[in-house]
Design a protein around this motif. Structure first.
Motif, PDB file in Angstrom:
ATOM      1  N   ALA A 266      -0.337   0.004   7.315  1.00 35.57           N
ATOM      2  CA  ALA A 266       0.957   0.677   7.372  1.00 35.57           C
ATOM      3  C   ALA A 266       1.999  -0.202   8.060  1.00 35.57           C
ATOM      4  O   ALA A 266       1.692  -0.946   8.981  1.00 35.57           O
ATOM      5  N   MET A 267       3.227  -0.087   7.555  1.00 39.49           N
ATOM      6  CA  MET A 267       4.378  -0.731   8.182  1.00 39.49           C
ATOM      7  C   MET A 267       5.502   0.298   8.173  1.00 39.49           C
ATOM      8  O   MET A 267       6.010   0.653   7.108  1.00 39.49           O
ATOM      9  N   ARG A 268       5.840   0.818   9.334  1.00 39.02           N
ATOM     10  CA  ARG A 268       6.911   1.814   9.456  1.00 39.02           C
ATOM     11  C   ARG A 268       6.788   2.913   8.397  1.00 39.02           C
ATOM     12  O   ARG A 268       7.684   3.121   7.596  1.00 39.02           O
ATOM     13  N   SER A 269       5.680   3.568   8.363  1.00 36.68           N
ATOM     14  CA  SER A 269       5.344   4.681   7.470  1.00 36.68           C
ATOM     15  C   SER A 269       5.287   4.290   5.990  1.00 36.68           C
ATOM     16  O   SER A 269       5.281   5.148   5.123  1.00 36.68           O
ATOM     17  N   GLN A 270       5.222   3.008   5.700  1.00 36.56           N
ATOM     18  CA  GLN A 270       5.060   2.533   4.325  1.00 36.56           C
ATOM     19  C   GLN A 270       3.671   1.925   4.171  1.00 36.56           C
ATOM     20  O   GLN A 270       3.243   1.133   5.010  1.00 36.56           O
ATOM     21  N   ALA A 271       2.965   2.313   3.127  1.00 33.21           N
ATOM     22  CA  ALA A 271       1.643   1.739   2.864  1.00 33.21           C
ATOM     23  C   ALA A 271       1.798   0.388   2.183  1.00 33.21           C
ATOM     24  O   ALA A 271       2.605   0.233   1.269  1.00 33.21           O
ATOM     25  N   LEU A 272       1.042  -0.591   2.666  1.00 37.03           N
ATOM     26  CA  LEU A 272       1.040  -1.934   2.086  1.00 37.03           C
ATOM     27  C   LEU A 272      -0.367  -2.262   1.623  1.00 37.03           C
ATOM     28  O   LEU A 272      -1.334  -2.030   2.348  1.00 37.03           O
TER      29      LEU A 272
END
Length: 150
Positions: free
Chosen positions: A46-52
């Protein structure tokens, strides 16, 4: 060419990514494996509530050894509307290219020929300029097109 480039090391080779393709560089935290994905997909983070989707660049090239040993940072890129964290050996610097990419010299092997746009001169030395879509597609398997996933 005066484009900004993010300089990385992958499998002992200096590689360049266009800086406009890299949205950020992050510290990789917990990576959650995803069942039934190819080995080069390490999992998701996760990066700032974004899935990577975490791509192990060494494995994506077709090398046997994973890249987690030296650097826990990753370059975050977007390809075809999907976000990826590229796990590399090291992120070195940001610099400019001093010329247009040239031909990749022989002897680098098919792994590099598949993902390299060309060899580019930079302020810190020559580097392979990478095609992100080809890298993210993963290694070719016998009898399948590049990056085919079962």
């Amino acid at each position: 060419m005066n484009d900004l480039l993010v300089m990385t090391l992958i499998a002992g080779r200096r590689c360049a990514l266009h800086a406009h393709d890299v949205s950020s560089v992050i510290e990789i935290g917990a990576v959650t494996p995803v069942p039934r994905t190819p080995a080069f997909i390490a999992g998701i983070t996760a990066m700032r509530s974004q899935a990577l989707t975490v791509i192990d660049c060494r494995l994506a090239l077709g090398f046997d050894d994973a890249c987690w040993a030296t650097d826990h940072r990753a370059a975050v890129v977007s390809v075809a509307g999907h976000s990826y964290a590229l796990c590399v050996d090291a992120i070195e610097d940001i610099t400019t290219g001093s010329a247009e990419p040239g031909q990749v010299p022989g002897g680098f092997g098919p792994e590099w020929s598949r993902v390299a746009i060309g060899m580019i001169e930079t302020a810190i030395g020559p580097a392979l300029l990478l095609d992100l879509a080809a890298l993210i597609a993963g290694p070719a398997r016998a009898g399948e097109p590049f990056g085919a996933v079962a």
